[in-house]
Design a protein around this motif. Sequence first.
Motif, mmCIF file in Angstrom:
data_model
loop_
_atom_site.group_PDB
_atom_site.id
_atom_site.type_symbol
_atom_site.label_atom_id
_atom_site.label_comp_id
_atom_site.label_asym_id
_atom_site.label_seq_id
_atom_site.Cartn_x
_atom_site.Cartn_y
_atom_site.Cartn_z
ATOM 1 N N PRO A 126 -25.268 5.886 26.292
ATOM 2 C CA PRO A 126 -25.087 7.301 25.929
ATOM 3 C C PRO A 126 -25.260 7.475 24.421
ATOM 4 O O PRO A 126 -24.959 6.577 23.634
ATOM 5 N N THR A 127 -25.733 8.639 24.062
ATOM 6 C CA THR A 127 -25.926 8.915 22.635
ATOM 7 C C THR A 127 -24.576 9.075 21.959
ATOM 8 O O THR A 127 -23.553 9.353 22.609
ATOM 9 N N ALA A 128 -24.573 8.911 20.653
ATOM 10 C CA ALA A 128 -23.338 9.100 19.876
ATOM 11 C C ALA A 128 -22.814 10.513 20.079
ATOM 12 O O ALA A 128 -21.603 10.728 20.183
ATOM 13 N N ARG A 129 -23.708 11.476 20.175
ATOM 14 C CA ARG A 129 -23.310 12.874 20.363
ATOM 15 C C ARG A 129 -22.585 13.044 21.703
ATOM 16 O O ARG A 129 -21.577 13.734 21.789
ATOM 17 N N MET A 130 -23.102 12.405 22.750
ATOM 18 C CA MET A 130 -22.446 12.505 24.056
ATOM 19 C C MET A 130 -21.046 11.908 24.000
ATOM 20 O O MET A 130 -20.098 12.481 24.548
ATOM 21 N N ILE A 131 -20.911 10.774 23.353
ATOM 22 C CA ILE A 131 -19.600 10.123 23.241
ATOM 23 C C ILE A 131 -18.637 10.996 22.450
ATOM 24 O O ILE A 131 -17.484 11.177 22.841
ATOM 25 N N GLU A 132 -19.119 11.588 21.362
ATOM 26 C CA GLU A 132 -18.281 12.484 20.551
ATOM 27 C C GLU A 132 -17.869 13.719 21.349
ATOM 28 O O GLU A 132 -16.708 14.140 21.297
ATOM 29 N N ASP A 133 -18.821 14.309 22.070
ATOM 30 C CA ASP A 133 -18.515 15.501 22.872
ATOM 31 C C ASP A 133 -17.490 15.187 23.959
ATOM 32 O O ASP A 133 -16.570 15.972 24.200
ATOM 33 N N LEU A 134 -17.651 14.050 24.617
ATOM 34 C CA LEU A 134 -16.705 13.647 25.655
ATOM 35 C C LEU A 134 -15.311 13.476 25.058
ATOM 36 O O LEU A 134 -14.327 13.969 25.613
ATOM 37 N N ALA A 135 -15.230 12.816 23.926
ATOM 38 C CA ALA A 135 -13.934 12.611 23.268
ATOM 39 C C ALA A 135 -13.311 13.956 22.879
ATOM 40 O O ALA A 135 -12.107 14.164 23.055
ATOM 41 N N ALA A 136 -14.143 14.887 22.380
ATOM 42 C CA ALA A 136 -13.627 16.199 21.980
ATOM 43 C C ALA A 136 -13.127 16.984 23.189
ATOM 44 O O ALA A 136 -12.057 17.618 23.130
ATOM 45 N N LEU A 137 -13.871 16.951 24.289
ATOM 46 C CA LEU A 137 -13.434 17.661 25.492
ATOM 47 C C LEU A 137 -12.145 17.061 26.050
ATOM 48 O O LEU A 137 -11.237 17.795 26.467
ATOM 49 N N CYS A 138 -12.045 15.746 26.046
ATOM 50 C CA CYS A 138 -10.821 15.101 26.534
ATOM 51 C C CYS A 138 -9.636 15.447 25.634
ATOM 52 O O CYS A 138 -8.525 15.663 26.123
ATOM 53 N N GLU B 104 -10.221 15.006 32.812
ATOM 54 C CA GLU B 104 -10.784 13.910 32.029
ATOM 55 C C GLU B 104 -11.565 12.949 32.927
ATOM 56 O O GLU B 104 -12.643 12.476 32.564
ATOM 57 N N GLY B 105 -11.018 12.676 34.093
ATOM 58 C CA GLY B 105 -11.716 11.793 35.029
ATOM 59 C C GLY B 105 -13.072 12.340 35.434
ATOM 60 O O GLY B 105 -14.066 11.606 35.492
ATOM 61 N N LEU B 106 -13.120 13.653 35.718
ATOM 62 C CA LEU B 106 -14.396 14.273 36.081
ATOM 63 C C LEU B 106 -15.383 14.200 34.926
ATOM 64 O O LEU B 106 -16.554 13.835 35.108
ATOM 65 N N LEU B 107 -14.918 14.526 33.734
ATOM 66 C CA LEU B 107 -15.801 14.478 32.568
ATOM 67 C C LEU B 107 -16.329 13.063 32.334
ATOM 68 O O LEU B 107 -17.510 12.866 32.054
ATOM 69 N N ARG B 108 -15.449 12.087 32.446
ATOM 70 C CA ARG B 108 -15.882 10.700 32.234
ATOM 71 C C ARG B 108 -16.858 10.248 33.315
ATOM 72 O O ARG B 108 -17.821 9.540 33.043
ATOM 73 N N ALA B 109 -16.635 10.668 34.558
ATOM 74 C CA ALA B 109 -17.575 10.317 35.635
ATOM 75 C C ALA B 109 -18.941 10.933 35.370
ATOM 76 O O ALA B 109 -19.968 10.269 35.525
ATOM 77 N N TRP B 110 -18.949 12.191 34.974
ATOM 78 C CA TRP B 110 -20.224 12.846 34.686
ATOM 79 C C TRP B 110 -20.938 12.200 33.505
ATOM 80 O O TRP B 110 -22.150 12.207 33.433
ATOM 81 N N GLY B 111 -20.151 11.638 32.582
ATOM 82 C CA GLY B 111 -20.722 10.967 31.416
ATOM 83 C C GLY B 111 -21.001 9.492 31.660
ATOM 84 O O GLY B 111 -21.306 8.756 30.731
ATOM 85 N N HIS B 112 -20.879 9.037 32.902
ATOM 86 C CA HIS B 112 -21.135 7.652 33.306
ATOM 87 C C HIS B 112 -20.174 6.660 32.668
ATOM 88 O O HIS B 112 -20.506 5.491 32.501
ATOM 89 N N ASP B 113 -18.964 7.115 32.317
ATOM 90 C CA ASP B 113 -17.894 6.209 31.882
ATOM 91 C C ASP B 113 -17.045 5.948 33.125
ATOM 92 O O ASP B 113 -15.976 6.522 33.312
ATOM 93 N N ASP B 114 -17.546 5.071 33.975
ATOM 94 C CA ASP B 114 -16.958 4.890 35.297
ATOM 95 C C ASP B 114 -15.545 4.307 35.257
ATOM 96 O O ASP B 114 -14.659 4.767 35.968
#
Length: 187
Positions: free
Chosen positions: A34-46, A63-73
């Motif tokens: 994942p791009t740095a931007r995706m990781i930052e966005d996921l962290a901000a949403l969580c 958070e679980g749904l967001l992480r699943a969608w972001g492939h952080d299984d």
Amino acid sequence: RPLAVVLGEDYPEVDEEAVASAMDAPEPPAGYVPTARMIEDLAALCALLADRYGDSAARHHGEGLLRAWGHDDEGAAQALAKAITRDPTNIRALFHYACVLDNHVGRRANAIAAYEHVVATGQANAPQWRDAHRRLSKLYARVGASQKHGDLIAAFAVASAPLSPVRQAILVRMHVEAGRYAQAVET
């Protein structure tokens, strides 16, 4: 729709279908990062979920749904497990947890147990209850659990009577997965 609405008490079945479809998205290609931007966005949403909902089931479910969608299984599985711990009656979080275990983390035995828990709630009007039967049927077929598979099919048929077209299609599919072609035709 805002995530808070999707996780609210009542939401349309179409929202659940969209959430479940996202949970079923195929894994990204090998080597995906994942791009740095995706990781930052996921962290901000969580972080926003944590600020708004604290240590609640809704926060961890989101958070679980967001992480699943972001492939952080693994992160998705951990967050959904926390949601279930905080609200063991949350059929949606339990169903989404089973989906992550089954589709992304590869913990088949744990996924079966989670789907069985969803079925055991007896919430026959919940789309997750219906879909847990469908997914559990596939898993039972894969692992050769024919007795459990037969019991699942029989219980689903009884609980779903009279059959709606959607449930009839699921029941036919379950019979086919179990190798019960004559019963599938009769259904």
